[in-house]
Design a protein around this motif. Structure first.
Motif, PDB file in Angstrom:
ATOM      1  N   ALA B 549      -3.712  68.780  17.598  1.00 40.53           N
ATOM      2  CA  ALA B 549      -3.942  67.745  17.765  1.00 40.53           C
ATOM      3  C   ALA B 549      -2.620  67.291  18.565  1.00 40.53           C
ATOM      4  O   ALA B 549      -3.163  66.391  19.330  1.00 40.53           O
ATOM      5  CB  ALA B 549      -4.035  66.860  16.154  1.00 40.53           C
ATOM      6  N   ALA B 550      -1.825  67.940  18.476  1.00 39.95           N
ATOM      7  CA  ALA B 550      -0.415  67.099  19.264  1.00 39.95           C
ATOM      8  C   ALA B 550      -0.731  67.000  20.450  1.00 39.95           C
ATOM      9  O   ALA B 550      -0.412  65.886  21.411  1.00 39.95           O
ATOM     10  CB  ALA B 550       0.691  68.137  18.966  1.00 39.95           C
ATOM     11  N   TYR B 551      -0.746  68.254  20.930  1.00 38.34           N
ATOM     12  CA  TYR B 551      -1.621  68.593  22.129  1.00 38.34           C
ATOM     13  C   TYR B 551      -2.701  67.815  23.312  1.00 38.34           C
ATOM     14  O   TYR B 551      -1.794  67.086  24.523  1.00 38.34           O
ATOM     15  CB  TYR B 551      -1.716  70.056  22.501  1.00 38.34           C
ATOM     16  N   THR B 552      -3.310  67.829  22.519  1.00 37.42           N
ATOM     17  CA  THR B 552      -4.555  66.389  23.081  1.00 37.42           C
ATOM     18  C   THR B 552      -3.726  64.762  23.267  1.00 37.42           C
ATOM     19  O   THR B 552      -4.168  64.276  24.161  1.00 37.42           O
ATOM     20  CB  THR B 552      -5.494  66.577  22.182  1.00 37.42           C
ATOM     21  N   VAL B 553      -3.596  64.344  21.984  1.00 33.59           N
ATOM     22  CA  VAL B 553      -2.357  63.383  22.038  1.00 33.59           C
ATOM     23  C   VAL B 553      -1.927  63.108  23.284  1.00 33.59           C
ATOM     24  O   VAL B 553      -1.732  62.081  24.177  1.00 33.59           O
ATOM     25  CB  VAL B 553      -1.714  63.241  20.888  1.00 33.59           C
ATOM     26  N   ARG B 554      -1.249  64.496  23.777  1.00 39.73           N
ATOM     27  CA  ARG B 554      -0.187  64.053  24.648  1.00 39.73           C
ATOM     28  C   ARG B 554      -0.783  64.506  25.901  1.00 39.73           C
ATOM     29  O   ARG B 554      -0.415  63.167  27.136  1.00 39.73           O
ATOM     30  CB  ARG B 554       0.655  65.500  24.720  1.00 39.73           C
ATOM     31  N   ARG B 558      -0.728  61.177  28.907  1.00 40.92           N
ATOM     32  CA  ARG B 558      -0.184  61.652  29.949  1.00 40.92           C
ATOM     33  C   ARG B 558      -1.049  60.537  31.105  1.00 40.92           C
ATOM     34  O   ARG B 558      -0.828  59.968  32.182  1.00 40.92           O
ATOM     35  CB  ARG B 558      -0.163  62.896  30.942  1.00 40.92           C
ATOM     36  N   LEU B 559      -2.310  60.713  30.481  1.00 42.13           N
ATOM     37  CA  LEU B 559      -3.422  59.931  31.179  1.00 42.13           C
ATOM     38  C   LEU B 559      -3.590  58.552  31.220  1.00 42.13           C
ATOM     39  O   LEU B 559      -3.338  57.861  32.699  1.00 42.13           O
ATOM     40  CB  LEU B 559      -4.958  60.467  30.948  1.00 42.13           C
ATOM     41  N   THR B 560      -3.167  57.628  30.259  1.00 44.50           N
ATOM     42  CA  THR B 560      -2.811  56.448  30.733  1.00 44.50           C
ATOM     43  C   THR B 560      -1.904  55.850  30.600  1.00 44.50           C
ATOM     44  O   THR B 560      -1.924  55.252  31.640  1.00 44.50           O
ATOM     45  CB  THR B 560      -3.282  55.858  28.794  1.00 44.50           C
ATOM     46  N   ASN B 561      -0.749  56.841  30.938  1.00 45.62           N
ATOM     47  CA  ASN B 561       0.902  56.680  31.356  1.00 45.62           C
ATOM     48  C   ASN B 561       0.125  56.492  32.533  1.00 45.62           C
ATOM     49  O   ASN B 561       0.665  55.417  33.156  1.00 45.62           O
ATOM     50  CB  ASN B 561       1.373  58.048  31.422  1.00 45.62           C
ATOM     51  N   ARG B 562      -0.279  57.427  33.645  1.00 44.26           N
ATOM     52  CA  ARG B 562      -0.491  57.083  34.934  1.00 44.26           C
ATOM     53  C   ARG B 562      -1.541  56.229  35.052  1.00 44.26           C
ATOM     54  O   ARG B 562      -1.261  55.334  36.579  1.00 44.26           O
ATOM     55  CB  ARG B 562      -1.395  58.474  35.222  1.00 44.26           C
ATOM     56  N   ALA B 563      -2.213  55.667  34.048  1.00 50.12           N
ATOM     57  CA  ALA B 563      -3.356  54.613  34.650  1.00 50.12           C
ATOM     58  C   ALA B 563      -2.213  53.305  34.154  1.00 50.12           C
ATOM     59  O   ALA B 563      -2.896  51.844  34.792  1.00 50.12           O
ATOM     60  CB  ALA B 563      -4.460  53.979  34.151  1.00 50.12           C
ATOM     61  N   GLN B 564      -1.687  53.405  33.738  1.00 51.79           N
ATOM     62  CA  GLN B 564      -0.728  51.719  33.194  1.00 51.79           C
ATOM     63  C   GLN B 564       0.243  51.788  33.449  1.00 51.79           C
ATOM     64  O   GLN B 564       1.705  52.251  32.987  1.00 51.79           O
ATOM     65  CB  GLN B 564      -1.452  51.818  30.844  1.00 51.79           C
ATOM     66  N   THR B 565       0.391  51.158  35.146  1.00 50.59           N
ATOM     67  CA  THR B 565       1.852  51.356  35.198  1.00 50.59           C
ATOM     68  C   THR B 565       2.506  50.022  34.935  1.00 50.59           C
ATOM     69  O   THR B 565       4.006  49.618  34.788  1.00 50.59           O
ATOM     70  CB  THR B 565       1.491  51.068  37.333  1.00 50.59           C
ATOM     71  N   GLY B 566       1.709  48.838  34.457  1.00 52.53           N
ATOM     72  CA  GLY B 566       2.538  48.309  33.997  1.00 52.53           C
ATOM     73  C   GLY B 566       2.731  46.755  35.096  1.00 52.53           C
ATOM     74  O   GLY B 566       3.688  45.639  34.443  1.00 52.53           O
TER      75      GLY B 566
END
Lengths: 87, 590
Positions: B549-554, B558-566
């Protein structure tokens, strides 16, 4: 390009006096022509008098500059800062 | 008769280009940007009048192609200016710039051919988003901030439009975008009018314009000065002709713009204030509402797009070459940029209404129409503005940039030839329309009963301009520009903005501190208990499940991190694309 630059540079240097004289003459000629060429009917009333639009232009220009630069700008002017500095 | 009723929407090419450009590599693609304007030109010149492109959408009929004389004349000049703008921007390497410019132009065409308010609103917002990027792409701190202010103000204007059109729908049951009779106008019509007035830069809703345009990219400003305000002029002419409030507001704009320009230092801001002023002539003409003044307004919009584009190209060329458009840092450039000066001057005398240039044949028509409609004071106001225009754009700006001493000594970056080509085309058109007014008059919505060239009209114009020149000569030491920024209504907007922010923050702060307190007292004890329980469970539970589960969450993270630049800019860029996708999906499903 060079020839045009030359011509224009001369016009603002050694030939400036000649151009200025030509400008005075042109203004005189316009007012003189206004004695003969009149509007069909004076739209604003005062424009029936020759030279009206000349005086209008001159007065508006001078008053606009004096009022805006001397009276209004001292009130409205701010220093340019980081937020509003443009190039 | 297949060929006589064809309609190829001019926006299509621009949208296709915007979708294609991000995937292209190399530099040969740059010539592609000329194709959509050429296609638009072909489309506009072969188009026949009628209603085309009706798309059923969510129980409504969207009308994408209402073609009549009024929409055609605007589309005509938009296509020409799009070509000139694209030529001027040909050297720009950034794909994003061309994408933004294309979508912006597409939005304009969409608005002009929109037959209903819903379609209009969609393209209206596309223009607003796309043009914001033409500011941000200048990539300076001042541009970023000005872009945000610009976008917020246009969002506000868009909300007025949206509120008005929805309330109108609620009241009358359709989105028809048709003329409103002044005496029959209801509250929702006025909301729509306010939305239009924001984009037309009607004083006091105008401050976004001189605030933002000087911060846009060199080529971006050339597009912006043509499309936003003139699309607004089109929609005003379409729906609100004869509204007396516009006649007054327009004349105020015409005078207000020249007053502020007369004390301004930045060349592109002087020109921006003169957009407010020139659009004032058009708004006044629409407000007076006679066939002569509406014709005058439309003719002036056409002429204005050409000469104002030319002026912004000239000022942009100075900025590009010297790195500054501030007059107090320039001077004597004529020896080094003679052609820029000559071409700029064509635009300058055009905007000033010098006979034989296109501003003369359109401006005098509006003023003459105002006087003929017995609106003498409006006529006087417009004449005052004419004097101020020649004073600032015709004399002050070129004098302190090209003529005055001491000379600008800094280095000049060589100008790409495409800039000269674009300026030359615009200058040629300004002159051609001045010499052959029929070129312009034939396109106007009403039959033209006006002859611009009489002995008296020529004499009057030359006297007015000549003695304005004398006025400048007398006060040339007073008008000398100085560094600094003059307060305008944008200071008021910012004050209101800070006030609203404060009002929102105050209760939020209180709520936040209250919540912290509740959490500290109640939440912490519960959390400690839960932690003890989960520690026990963790020791007993199967590690692999948890790790998986942890790997999936990570990975998702990462994916959302790239989309969410802020960065709000990124989100704004995504917004139209997601919106477009959503609309398509709904259309396909329905």
């Amino acid at each position: 390009m060079a020839r045009l630059a030359d011509m224009l540079t001369r016009a603002r240097g050694p030939e400036l006096g000649r151009w200025r004289k030509l400008f005075w003459l042109a203004l005189l000629a316009l007012v003189a022509a206004n004695v003969f060429i009149r509007p069909h009917h004076a739209e604003y009333g005062l424009d029936a008098y020759p030279g009206f639009w000349g005086i209008f232009g001159l007065l508006v220009a001078v008053l606009m500059v004096l009022v805006m630069k001397k009276l209004v700008q001292p009130v409205l002017k701010r220093q340019e800062d980081e937020d509003h500095g443009d190039d | 008769m297949e060929t006589t009723s064809q309609f190829l929407h001019p926006a299509l090419g621009f949208i296709a280009l915007a979708l294609l450009l991000p995937f292209l590599r190399g530099s040969a693609w740059r010539w592609l940007v000329l194709l959509p304007p050429l296609a638009a030109l072909y489309s506009v010149f072969t188009m026949s009048q009628g209603v085309f492109g009706q798309v059923p959408y969510l129980g409504q009929i969207l009308v994408l192609g209402r073609v009549d004389k009024l929409s055609l004349v605007f589309a005509n000049v938009f296509a020409i200016q799009a070509l000139i703008g694209m030529i001027y921007a040909l050297h720009v390497k950034e794909t994003a710039h061309h994408v933004a410019a294309s979508l912006y132009v597409a939005g304009s065409f969409g608005c002009v051919f929109a037959g209903d308010y819903l379609t209009l609103f969609i393209f209206w917002e596309l223009m607003s988003v796309a043009s914001t990027f033409l500011v941000w792409l200048r990539r300076r701190a001042a541009s970023r901030q000005a872009g945000f202010r610009y976008f917020m103000f246009h969002t506000l204007g868009g909300l007025f439009l949206l509120g008005g059109l929805l309330l109108r729908y609620y009241a009358v049951g359709d989105f028809a975008f048709e003329p409103v009779a002044p005496q029959a106008a209801r509250y929702y019509d006025y909301l729509i009018l306010i939305g239009f007035c924001v984009n037309a830069a009607v004083v006091p809703l105008h401050a976004w314009l001189p605030d933002t345009y000087p911060e846009a990219t060199v080529a971006g400003a050339v597009f912006m000065c043509a499309f936003t305000t003139k699309t607004a002029v089109y929609v005003l002419a379409r729906a609100f002709a004869g509204f007396d409030i516009l006649a007054i507001a327009g004349t105020i704009m015409a005078v207000y713009g020249v007053l502020f320009a007369s004390m301004e230092n930045n060349a592109r801001r002087i020109l921006s204030y003169h957009i407010v002023s020139q659009v004032g002539y058009m708004v006044a003409g629409i407000g007076i509402g006679t066939a002569m003044t509406v014709n005058g307004a439309v003719a002036h919009a056409y002429a204005h797009i050409l000469y104002k584009g030319l002026l912004f190209m000239g000022a942009g060329a100075i900025l590009y070459a010297a790195g500054t458009a501030k007059l107090n840092q320039l001077g004597g450039l004529v020896g080094r940029l003679p052609w820029v000066m000559v071409l700029y001057m064509v635009g300058a005398v055009s905007i000033s209404g010098m006979p034989f240039f296109n501003g003369f044949v359109s401006k005098t028509m509006t003023i003459h129409g105002a006087v003929e409609a017995h609106r003498l004071w409006l006529g006087v106001g417009l004449e005052v503005a004419a004097v101020g225009t020649f004073l600032s754009v015709g004399i002050k700006l070129p004098y302190f940039a090209f003529w005055s001493k001491p000379e600008y000594q800094g280095e000049l970056k060589p100008l790409p030839p495409n800039m000269y080509v674009a300026m030359a085309i615009a200058a040629a058109l300004c002159l051609a329309q001045g010499l052959y007014p029929q070129m312009l008059y034939a396109l106007l919505p009403f039959p033209v009963e006006y002859a611009p060239y009489t002995a008296w009209s020529l004499l009057q114009a030359f006297m007015l301009l000549g003695f304005t020149g004398l006025g400048f000569y007398l006060v040339r030491r007073v008008i000398t520009p100085h560094a600094g920024r003059n307060l305008d209504f944008d200071a008021l907007y910012r004050l209101v903005g800070r006030g609203v922010l404060y009002l929102i923050c105050l209760p939020m702060n209180w709520l936040d501190s209250l919540w912290s307190e509740i959490y500290r007292v109640l939440g912490l004890a519960g959390l400690l208990g839960a932690a003890r329980g989960s520690a026990w469970f963790d020791r007993k539970a199967i590690d692999t499940v948890v790790d998986g589960a942890a790997y999936t969450v990570r990975d998702i993270g990462r994916l959302t991190n790239r989309a969410q630049t802020g960065r709000l800019q990124d989100y704004l860029a995504w917004m139209p694309m997601i919106l477009f996708g959503a609309c398509l999906l709904i259309w396909w499903l329905a």
